[in-house]
Design a protein around this motif. Structure first.
Motif, short mmCIF file in Angstrom:
data_model
loop_
_atom_site.label_atom_id
_atom_site.label_comp_id
_atom_site.label_asym_id
_atom_site.label_seq_id
_atom_site.Cartn_x
_atom_site.Cartn_y
_atom_site.Cartn_z
N LYS A 126 2.17 18.07 10.47
CA LYS A 126 1.43 19.32 10.76
C LYS A 126 1.96 20.66 10.46
N ASP A 127 3.34 20.35 9.69
CA ASP A 127 3.85 21.69 8.95
C ASP A 127 3.12 22.09 7.51
N GLY A 128 2.47 20.90 7.18
CA GLY A 128 1.72 21.22 5.92
C GLY A 128 2.54 20.23 4.80
N SER A 129 3.74 19.81 5.15
CA SER A 129 4.48 19.12 4.09
C SER A 129 3.84 17.49 4.00
N ASP A 130 4.13 17.13 2.61
CA ASP A 130 3.58 15.54 2.71
C ASP A 130 4.90 14.81 2.52
N SER A 131 4.64 13.33 2.57
CA SER A 131 5.67 12.42 2.77
C SER A 131 5.14 11.05 2.36
N PRO A 132 5.72 10.44 1.53
CA PRO A 132 5.20 8.96 1.15
C PRO A 132 5.12 8.01 2.24
N TYR A 133 4.20 7.16 2.32
CA TYR A 133 4.11 6.06 3.32
C TYR A 133 3.64 4.68 2.67
N HIS A 134 4.85 3.78 2.97
CA HIS A 134 4.56 2.60 2.25
C HIS A 134 4.47 1.51 3.20
N SER A 135 3.56 0.47 3.23
CA SER A 135 3.24 -0.57 4.33
C SER A 135 2.90 -1.69 3.46
N TYR A 136 2.80 -2.93 4.19
CA TYR A 136 2.31 -4.35 3.60
C TYR A 136 1.45 -4.65 4.68
N ILE A 137 0.35 -5.30 4.04
CA ILE A 137 -0.76 -5.96 4.70
C ILE A 137 -1.18 -7.40 3.92
N CYS A 138 -1.40 -8.46 4.79
CA CYS A 138 -1.87 -9.72 4.37
C CYS A 138 -2.92 -9.74 3.35
N ASN A 139 -2.43 -10.28 2.06
CA ASN A 139 -3.63 -10.06 0.81
C ASN A 139 -4.81 -11.11 1.29
N ARG A 140 -4.81 -11.82 1.94
CA ARG A 140 -5.79 -12.73 2.40
C ARG A 140 -6.85 -11.84 3.23
N TYR A 150 1.03 -0.98 -0.04
CA TYR A 150 -0.04 -0.13 0.00
C TYR A 150 0.98 1.34 0.02
N HIS A 151 0.55 2.14 -0.72
CA HIS A 151 1.31 3.43 -0.85
C HIS A 151 0.29 4.45 -0.76
N GLU A 152 0.67 5.51 0.19
CA GLU A 152 -0.28 6.79 0.27
C GLU A 152 0.75 7.83 0.70
N THR A 153 0.19 9.09 0.57
CA THR A 153 0.74 10.37 1.06
C THR A 153 0.18 10.89 2.36
N ARG A 154 0.99 11.21 3.47
CA ARG A 154 0.41 11.56 4.66
C ARG A 154 1.07 12.92 4.87
N LYS A 155 0.06 13.88 5.18
CA LYS A 155 0.40 15.19 5.47
C LYS A 155 0.89 15.31 6.93
#
Length: 540
Positions: free
Chosen positions: A340-354, A333-338
């Protein structure tokens, strides 16, 4: 057409490779001399000689024959003369088409001198038909004999290809034996090494092109002192890399009979099903180990399963990370998180497909941050590398003990299954014998006997296949050599690894299993197992 007509003669002569064994009697020069003398004796006009040397009579697409038919069609030739019908061809259907339809329609006379065939006279049609059929049968019989000889050669493990594969050359002592080519063998090994590092077929080809390395075709012409005649030569392609990486010749095995002719009449080469391939092991010196071969196969499987992201790249742990509880791959999973200072950063994670597909009833999330699992893997690689540097013998013994314990348990399990199968086979032999005896005594009807015999025999054949498969697996495990030395030599170079990229990950690691988070004595813990290539899980 009358006997006093003016004839413009085209003499046709043909010799195939098989005919060369017959000797001088069917040589091209002998045919030309015999037929030329006959033309002079008859007072006819000789237009030209039309020759096909080394061409099979089962095909009618021949340069000399095509030129002759062109001259007949144009009216330059009105009499075709050949030594016998077998020189014209060995396909009775095609031969009959020319003698019965094409030549009469073009006003052309045909003579096969030694067979006494002359289309001007209609009293020898039956002889011509029989001769054509016999020539066709001769071609069929010759083809069968050649196939039998080739199959025998394949089964003996002798290499009969025209050219040696890239990385090898034919032995000067025996052209049917391959020996490593000191010039190209290192290149083949490097191709396998790049693949183990995670390079795609295309990236490997691009790398070799950028370095200006010759392709297999270029190298062949260079070794012959010739220029590659193909204008598109000189460039590595992904398909060439794929063919090299999938060739068992680099394991020291010879695999032949992959292609064949459509029939003895149609010489077009077509692929054969894999169950018809002839594979002979250990026929020459290998260029790669079994462990490297299996790693490349795993790479192929992983790339078939993995999905690329929108930017065309593949997630770092795609095809490597698995749920420890259900065995399902972990979904990226790939998402962008904001912040408090308003900047964005990518967030990568993995979750069981089942879990993603079926919810909590299927499995739990097993979610893990990519940064966390990256740091864990980096630390484990560094620790194993330092262990290999400081005490390689201790590490090797640890790997040997773990592998022996795992294989021993699997061997015990498979030997138990083998014993059960052998017991059932003995029972089936007894049941078949008893059924036959009951039928002879009249205790059971014949129809019941036939049904039971079919049932027992079917099960017996199935058990025999299972027995052969299990026996082969047990022997392979008992004889397999550990890849510990190769892995230790490779891992110790990574003691100062600071950044984990996908090529490095795939070169070192086969599989990572992620357990679910648990609370132990007030601490959040989870189990993670890293399975390395060649050696598997190495417990610290």
């Amino acid at each position: 057409m009358q006997d006093n007509a003016i004839y413009n003669v085209g003499i046709y002569a043909r010799l195939s490779r098989d005919d060369e064994r017959t000797g001088e009697s069917v040589s091209i020069e002998n045919q030309k001399e015999l037929l030329g003398r006959y033309v002079r004796e008859q007072g006819w006009n000789l237009i030209d000689y039309y020759v096909d040397d080394g061409v099979s009579g089962t095909t009618f697409d021949r340069p000399g024959l095509n030129r002759l038919i062109g001259d007949v069609t144009a009216g330059k030739v009105n009499l075709v003369l050949c030594k016998d019908l077998s020189r014209w061809g060995r396909d009775y259907i095609e031969c009959g088409k020319y003698t019965d339809y094409i030549f009469p329609s073009l006003g052309c006379r045909f003579i096969a001198l030694n067979d006494g065939v002359d289309t001007l006279h209609k009293n020898n049609e039956m002889v011509m038909i029989l001769k054509n059929v016999m020539n066709d049968l001769y071609a069929r019989d010759t083809s069968s004999k050649i196939r039998a000889v080739k199959k025998s050669t394949f089964l003996s493990g002798k290499y009969i290809g025209c050219y040696a594969p890239m990385g090898y050359q034919k032995s000067p002592e025996d052209k049917h034996v391959l020996i490593p080519d000191p010039v190209t063998a290192p290149l083949v090994k490097r191709i396998f090494d790049l693949r183990c590092q995670g390079f795609s077929y295309r990236k490997i080809a691009t790398t070799l092109n950028e370095e200006g390395l010759p392709t297999p075709r270029d190298y062949y012409y260079m070794s012959q002192g010739k220029q590659n005649p193909r204008s598109d030569g000189g460039f590595w392609q992904a398909q060439t890399i794929k063919a090299i990486l999938r060739s068992e010749v680099y394991l020291g095995h010879t695999v032949q009979n992959k292609t064949g002719n459509v029939s003895y009449k149609v010489h077009k080469q077509v692929p054969k099903p894999t169950d018809e391939w002839i594979r002979v092991e250990n026929t020459h010196e290998p260029l790669i180990t079994q462990e490297i071969w299996e790693q490349v196969r795993r790479m192929d499987e992983q790339n078939m399963r993995n999905r690329t992201k929108k930017d065309g790249t593949t997630a770092l742990f795609a095809g490597v990370l698995y749920c420890m509880d259900c065995g399902s791959p972990m979904r990226h999973y790939h998402e962008t998180r904001k912040h408090k200072d308003g900047s964005d950063s990518p967030y990568h994670s993995y979750i069981c497909n089942r879990y993603c597909s079926g919810g909590k009833t299927a499995c739990s999330a097993h979610g893990i941050n990519q940064r966390v699992i990256t740091n864990i893997v980096l630390l484990d690689i560094q620790l194993k590398a330092m262990w290999a540097q400081n005490n390689s013998e201790d590490l090797k013994e640890k790997i040997r003990q773990q592998k022996h314990a795992a294989d021993a348990e699997q061997v015990r399990s498979q030997k138990a299954m083998l014993s059960s199968i052998e017991k059932r086979l003995s029972e089936l032999d007894r049941l078949i014998q008893c059924t036959y005896e009951d039928k002879v005594k009249g205790a059971i009807p014949e129809t019941v006997c036939v049904q039971l015999m079919h049932k027992y025999e079917g099960e017996r054949l199935e058990k025999l296949e299972q027995k052969a498969d299990l026996t082969a697996k047990i022997e392979a495990m008992e004889q397999a050599e550990s890849g510990a030395d190769e892995w230790i030599s490779m891992i110790q170079d990574y003691s100062h690894l600071e950044t984990l990229d996908r090529p490095t990950l795939l070169r070192l690691i086969n599989r990572i299993e992620v357990g679910e988070r648990k609370m132990v004595n007030g601490q959040d813990e989870r189990e993670i197992k890293i399975y390395y290539n060649f050696v598997g899980y190495v417990e610290a």
